[in-house]
Design a protein around this motif. Structure first.
Motif, PDB file in Angstrom:
ATOM      1  N   LEU A  21      -1.946   2.159  -5.012  1.00 51.02           N
ATOM      2  CA  LEU A  21      -1.760   3.568  -4.691  1.00 51.02           C
ATOM      3  C   LEU A  21      -3.046   4.154  -4.133  1.00 51.02           C
ATOM      4  O   LEU A  21      -4.111   4.054  -4.761  1.00 51.02           O
ATOM      5  N   LEU A  22      -2.929   4.776  -2.944  1.00 47.48           N
ATOM      6  CA  LEU A  22      -4.058   5.465  -2.337  1.00 47.48           C
ATOM      7  C   LEU A  22      -3.962   6.958  -2.617  1.00 47.48           C
ATOM      8  O   LEU A  22      -2.866   7.527  -2.675  1.00 47.48           O
ATOM      9  N   SER A  23      -5.114   7.578  -2.761  1.00 45.60           N
ATOM     10  CA  SER A  23      -5.167   9.023  -2.924  1.00 45.60           C
ATOM     11  C   SER A  23      -4.796   9.699  -1.610  1.00 45.60           C
ATOM     12  O   SER A  23      -4.745   9.066  -0.557  1.00 45.60           O
ATOM     13  N   SER A  24      -4.550  10.997  -1.675  1.00 43.95           N
ATOM     14  CA  SER A  24      -4.395  11.762  -0.448  1.00 43.95           C
ATOM     15  C   SER A  24      -5.730  11.772   0.289  1.00 43.95           C
ATOM     16  O   SER A  24      -6.786  11.473  -0.285  1.00 43.95           O
ATOM     17  N   ARG A  25      -5.704  12.112   1.571  1.00 43.67           N
ATOM     18  CA  ARG A  25      -6.886  11.995   2.426  1.00 43.67           C
ATOM     19  C   ARG A  25      -8.080  12.773   1.875  1.00 43.67           C
ATOM     20  O   ARG A  25      -7.915  13.931   1.454  1.00 43.67           O
ATOM     21  N   PRO A  26      -9.262  12.127   1.876  1.00 41.26           N
ATOM     22  CA  PRO A  26      -9.544  10.763   2.338  1.00 41.26           C
ATOM     23  C   PRO A  26      -9.064   9.726   1.322  1.00 41.26           C
ATOM     24  O   PRO A  26      -9.224   9.888   0.118  1.00 41.26           O
ATOM     25  N   GLN A  51      -5.087   3.645  -8.250  1.00 37.83           N
ATOM     26  CA  GLN A  51      -4.448   2.855  -9.299  1.00 37.83           C
ATOM     27  C   GLN A  51      -3.688   1.701  -8.679  1.00 37.83           C
ATOM     28  O   GLN A  51      -3.264   1.771  -7.520  1.00 37.83           O
ATOM     29  N   GLU A  52      -3.540   0.630  -9.460  1.00 37.43           N
ATOM     30  CA  GLU A  52      -2.783  -0.538  -9.022  1.00 37.43           C
ATOM     31  C   GLU A  52      -1.887  -0.998 -10.162  1.00 37.43           C
ATOM     32  O   GLU A  52      -2.222  -0.827 -11.332  1.00 37.43           O
ATOM     33  N   TRP A  53      -0.771  -1.622  -9.786  1.00 30.41           N
ATOM     34  CA  TRP A  53       0.150  -2.158 -10.788  1.00 30.41           C
ATOM     35  C   TRP A  53       0.658  -3.525 -10.359  1.00 30.41           C
ATOM     36  O   TRP A  53       0.957  -3.746  -9.188  1.00 30.41           O
ATOM     37  N   HIS A  99       5.636   4.489   2.185  1.00 30.21           N
ATOM     38  CA  HIS A  99       5.531   5.673   1.334  1.00 30.21           C
ATOM     39  C   HIS A  99       6.714   5.728   0.372  1.00 30.21           C
ATOM     40  O   HIS A  99       6.909   6.719  -0.330  1.00 30.21           O
ATOM     41  N   ASP A 100       7.510   4.657   0.351  1.00 30.33           N
ATOM     42  CA  ASP A 100       8.720   4.575  -0.454  1.00 30.33           C
ATOM     43  C   ASP A 100       8.431   3.750  -1.711  1.00 30.33           C
ATOM     44  O   ASP A 100       8.223   2.529  -1.635  1.00 30.33           O
ATOM     45  N   LEU A 141       0.856  -1.181   0.000  1.00 30.24           N
ATOM     46  CA  LEU A 141       0.000   0.000   0.000  1.00 30.24           C
ATOM     47  C   LEU A 141       0.890   1.228   0.000  1.00 30.24           C
ATOM     48  O   LEU A 141       1.709   1.413   0.909  1.00 30.24           O
ATOM     49  N   LEU A 142       0.722   2.048  -1.012  1.00 33.60           N
ATOM     50  CA  LEU A 142       1.585   3.198  -1.211  1.00 33.60           C
ATOM     51  C   LEU A 142       0.757   4.474  -1.181  1.00 33.60           C
ATOM     52  O   LEU A 142      -0.374   4.503  -1.668  1.00 33.60           O
TER      53      LEU A 142
END
Length: 265
Positions: free
Chosen positions: A222-227, A232-234, A208-209, A52-53
Motif C-alpha cells: 500500500l502506497l500513501s497518497s501523493r507523495p 504497509q504491506e500484507w 486501485h482495486d 501495488l495498491l
C-alpha cells in the motif's frame, strides 16, 4: 472466521528481481515542483507476484515507469537483477497494421532472434494465452479481452527473452484490465494467474482495486497518497473464502484511512 494477515513490512529476502531504496521522484523544480514519490523502499523476489495498491495519483504508475526505465528517480537507487522489464498498459497498444502474431513477435525481432525461433516462440506464447488459431488476425478483428491477451503474450515475449536465460523475468502491469467489463476482467485475472504460475516471472501489478490486489497478489503493498511511499504491506497468498473477504475488508479500511489522512492534511 477472521483472517490473520502477516505484516510484510520487514519481510527478509536474500534474492531480488528488483530493489528500490529511498526512491524519490519530483516533477519540475523549485516552488513549482511536484513530489510524486518520497523515499520508496521495495524489493520483489524472483517469481513473486506483488500488487501495488493506492488511491489515484499516489505515484503507482510513476514507480512502475522508473522500474521499467521509462523515467529516472530524482534520488535513491534502483537495482535490477532481472531480464529487461516488460510492460503491459491499460490499453493493449498493439500495432494496428500487424497481425496478432506479428505483434507478439516484434520484441523478439528487435532482440535479434532468428526468424524460425521467434515464430516458434510466438506460437507457444499465443497458445499459452489461449489464442492459438488467431495469430493471423489484426487487432480490429479481436475483442478487447483478446487484444489484452495479445498484449500479455507480447510482454511475455519480451520478459522471457534474455541473451542467456540466466536472469529472472520481470513483468510490469499498469492496471491492464481496468477498461474491460467485469466478466472479461474476471476471466483474464484467472488467466494471468495461470500464465504467471507456468512462467515463473516476477510480476509487479498496479491497481486501485483491493479485491483485485488480494485475488492476484502474493503480497499487497500500500502506497500513501501523493507523495507516495510504502505505508504497509500484507502477505495475502493462498487466501480463499472468508479469509479472503476478511483480508479485503482489512486492506480497504487501511486504504480509506490513508486517503482520509491525506484529505485532512
Amino acid at each position: 472466521m477472521t483472517a490473520t494477515l502477516e505484516d510484510a513490512s520487514v519481510r527478509p529476502t536474500t534474492e531480488y528481481a528488483v530493489r528500490l531504496t529511498g526512491v524519490h521522484k519530483t516533477f519540475g523544480q523549485g516552488a513549482r515542483g511536484v513530489a510524486a514519490l518520497a523515499g520508496v523502499d521495495l524489493e520483489v523476489a524472483p517469481g513473486e507476484f506483488v500488487c501495488l495498491l493506492g488511491a489515484s495519483g499516489c505515484g503507482k504508475t510513476t514507480l512502475l515507469n522508473i522500474v521499467a526505465g521509462l523515467d529516472k528517480p530524482s534520488a535513491g537507487e534502483l537495482e535490477l537483477n532481472s531480464s529487461r522489464p516488460a510492460v503491459m498498459f491499460q490499453e493493449a497498444a498493439l500495432m494496428p497494421w500487424l497481425t496478432a502474431a506479428a505483434n507478439v513477435e516484434l520484441p523478439l525481432r528487435l532482440a535479434g532472434v532468428s526468424r524460425g525461433e521467434r515464430r516458434s516462440r510466438t506460437a507457444e506464447l499465443l497458445e499459452l494465452v489461449r489464442l492459438d488459431g488467431v495469430g493471423g488476425k489484426r487487432p480490429h478483428e479481436l475483442s478487447g479481452g483478446m487484444r489484452q491477451r495479445v498484449a500479455l503474450a507480447r510482454a511475455l515475449a519480451s520478459a522471457l527473452h534474455t541473451s542467456d536465460g540466466s536472469l529472472p523475468p520481470l513483468l510490469l502491469m499498469d492496471e491492464p484490465f481496468s477498461a474491460l467489463d467485469a466478466i472479461t476482467r474476471d476471466v483474464l485475472q484467472s488467466e494471468l494467474l495461470r500464465v504467471w504460475r507456468s512462467t515463473g516471472a516476477a510480476v509487479v501489478f498496479v491497481t486501485h482495486d483491493v479485491r483485485e490486489a488480494v485475488r492476484l497478489g502474493q503480497r499487497v503493498v500500500l502506497l500513501s497518497s501523493r507523495p507516495g511511499k510504502v505505508v504497509q504491506e500484507w502477505q495475502v497468498g493462498d487466501l480463499s473464502g472468508p479469509e479472503e473477504l476478511d483480508a479485503i475488508a482489512v486492506i480497504n479500511q487501511r486504504l480509506r484511512e490513508v486517503i482520509s489522512s491525506h484529505a485532512a492534511a
